[in-house]
Design an enzyme around this catalytic site. Sequence first.
Site, PDB file in Angstrom:
ATOM      1  N   CYS A 149       0.844  -1.232   0.004  1.00 22.97           N
ATOM      2  CA  CYS A 149      -0.066  -0.018  -0.008  1.00 22.97           C
ATOM      3  C   CYS A 149       0.963   1.228  -0.151  1.00 22.97           C
ATOM      4  O   CYS A 149       1.933   1.341   0.402  1.00 22.97           O
ATOM      5  CB  CYS A 149      -0.746   0.079   1.271  1.00 22.97           C
ATOM      6  SG  CYS A 149      -2.156   1.135   1.010  1.00 22.97           S
TER       7      CYS A 149
ATOM      8  N   ASP B 126      -5.606  -3.541  11.546  1.00 26.30           N
ATOM      9  CA  ASP B 126      -4.593  -2.506  11.503  1.00 26.30           C
ATOM     10  C   ASP B 126      -4.353  -2.117  13.102  1.00 26.30           C
ATOM     11  O   ASP B 126      -5.295  -2.295  13.837  1.00 26.30           O
ATOM     12  CB  ASP B 126      -4.911  -1.166  10.548  1.00 26.30           C
ATOM     13  CG  ASP B 126      -3.551  -0.593  10.277  1.00 26.30           C
ATOM     14  OD1 ASP B 126      -2.538  -0.957  10.796  1.00 26.30           O
ATOM     15  OD2 ASP B 126      -3.703   0.180   9.214  1.00 26.30           O
TER      16      ASP B 126
END
Length: 196
Positions: A6, A124
């Site tokens: 990412c 996360d």
Amino acid sequence: MFVKICGLRTEADVECAVTAGAHAVGFVLTPSPRQVTVAEAARLVAAVPPEVLSVGVFLGMPVADVRDIALRTGLGAVQLHGRGYPAEDFAALADLGLRLVRATSTDGSPVEVGAFGEDMLILDSPRAGSGEQWGWDALRGQTGQWLLAGGLRPGNVADAVRAVRPWGVDVSSGVESTRGTKDHGLIREFLAAARP
């Protein structure tokens, strides 16, 4: 092991991640050291081969704007990051025919894949984007298409995968030479370590 790299910002970043075997690449479209413009995202998405998922990452942006950007850039998936997006926002994007990704921490948010109608779930760190390792062990036994994120890097991803057994992993700061700048050597090392 599904691997998402990412926060890519250049065509060279995309080429490196794809060549090294990433299943998905992410482009940040909201304020961040990794942010790209809508025009840049469209150009980068065009460089992603069809077998690799292109993911637009959004935080704090109204869902109507997310929808518009997704259509203008040709993204394959939309990632809504944080607890600010209720299930209704995922429902409002469902007709686009894109993969929907919910990214959240374990602090008070449902951690079941599909709880908000999403196709994939990213769990996360409570401080997303910080690169800080956190209490992954609590996720042992989690099922479905979920990705572990937060504090992963080439040196610890194999241990994290063995310990937690996620469906996939997601990395951004763990493959950077400086904040917002990807290190292609680290991307290759991460992908090799994530899938021993």
